[in-house]
Design an enzyme around this catalytic site. Sequence first.
Site, short mmCIF file in Angstrom:
data_model
loop_
_atom_site.label_atom_id
_atom_site.label_comp_id
_atom_site.label_asym_id
_atom_site.label_seq_id
_atom_site.Cartn_x
_atom_site.Cartn_y
_atom_site.Cartn_z
N THR A 17 -12.03 6.69 0.19
CA THR A 17 -13.14 6.95 1.10
C THR A 17 -13.04 8.31 1.76
O THR A 17 -14.06 8.97 2.01
CB THR A 17 -13.20 5.84 2.17
OG1 THR A 17 -13.46 4.59 1.54
CG2 THR A 17 -14.29 6.11 3.19
N THR A 92 -8.04 3.12 1.08
CA THR A 92 -7.38 2.16 1.95
C THR A 92 -7.12 0.80 1.31
O THR A 92 -6.28 0.04 1.79
CB THR A 92 -8.18 1.94 3.25
OG1 THR A 92 -9.48 1.43 2.92
CG2 THR A 92 -8.31 3.24 4.02
N ASP A 93 -7.85 0.46 0.23
CA ASP A 93 -7.69 -0.87 -0.36
C ASP A 93 -6.25 -1.18 -0.76
O ASP A 93 -5.78 -2.30 -0.61
CB ASP A 93 -8.59 -1.02 -1.59
CG ASP A 93 -10.03 -1.34 -1.24
OD1 ASP A 93 -10.34 -1.43 -0.03
OD2 ASP A 93 -10.85 -1.50 -2.16
#
Length: 326
Positions: A17, A92-93
């Site tokens: 992101t 971030t996942d």
Amino acid sequence: MTATTLPEIVVVGTGGTISAVADARGRNGSGLSAGEIAAGAGSLDGIADIRSCDVRRIPGRAMTPPDMHDIATRVLAEVAAGCSGVVVTHGTDTMEETVYALAAMLDVDVPVVVTGAMRLPADPGHDGGGNLRTAVVAASYRGLAAYGPLLAFGDELHLARWVTKAHTSRPAAFASPETGPAGVVVEGRVRMNAAPDDSDHLGLPTSLGATRVELVWIYAGADGALIEAASQRADGIVVAGTGGGHTPPSVAAAIGDAVGGGTPVVIASRCAAGPTLHDTYGGPGGEAHLRSLGAVHAGRLPALKARLRLQVALALGRDVHEVFPR
């Protein structure tokens, strides 16, 4: 380094992101390079001299252990070239997994800090620039090398072993339920709350692509079918057990068969905090019974991190019993 020389920090881009740009249909992909992310982060003048490179440009959900291995290899190369610290930008996942994989594979004398963003660059309140600044400040503080790779988010610094993504969408997405943050960055300075923990370092294998480790989550009513299936293809299995590291009796039987067939099995807990137990429960599926079958307990290591530790250990040819706490 002289008093007037700034530390050289290398920003290694992998996507996520923090790098996303909107396409013509309003969707977002990983488009910005590490250099573009750093340039858009606001002034880093007076903190560090920034150099950048890219290893991947993929969303966090697409990250794989071989990708993590490539990141580790690039970090080693940058350290060998003489940088003062490394910042890895990441989706971030799976950020908590990559930072732990780096902790297992790297033992370097400069700080390594992983960061990212929860809000897209075009969104109000985009957090990528602030998180990158926090990470650069941390990577410039030589003393943080002793902590191993860290995750920086929202001015907090988290140890690789304990950090997890605790919320799907809030900017304050990361937490360390077992310990809390190891430190913070305030007014451009690092403030640590904890001393360095035991090292998670195992070594850098030649590759992680040929080693497969499956993670099986235990739930009420689970049977041994997933363990049986995993043992046919996997080099190792991590079981996220209930409570202190428990399984239903039928799952325990399948674990015994897997271990007997030569597939190492590590038992972790599906709980957010706390260690696997050792000798409290001994009936079928209790921790003492699973240990008697040859399973290895993960101790305080969360299941996601135990999977990566087992994968690195197997790729290195290490004895599983030696790389997990007893």
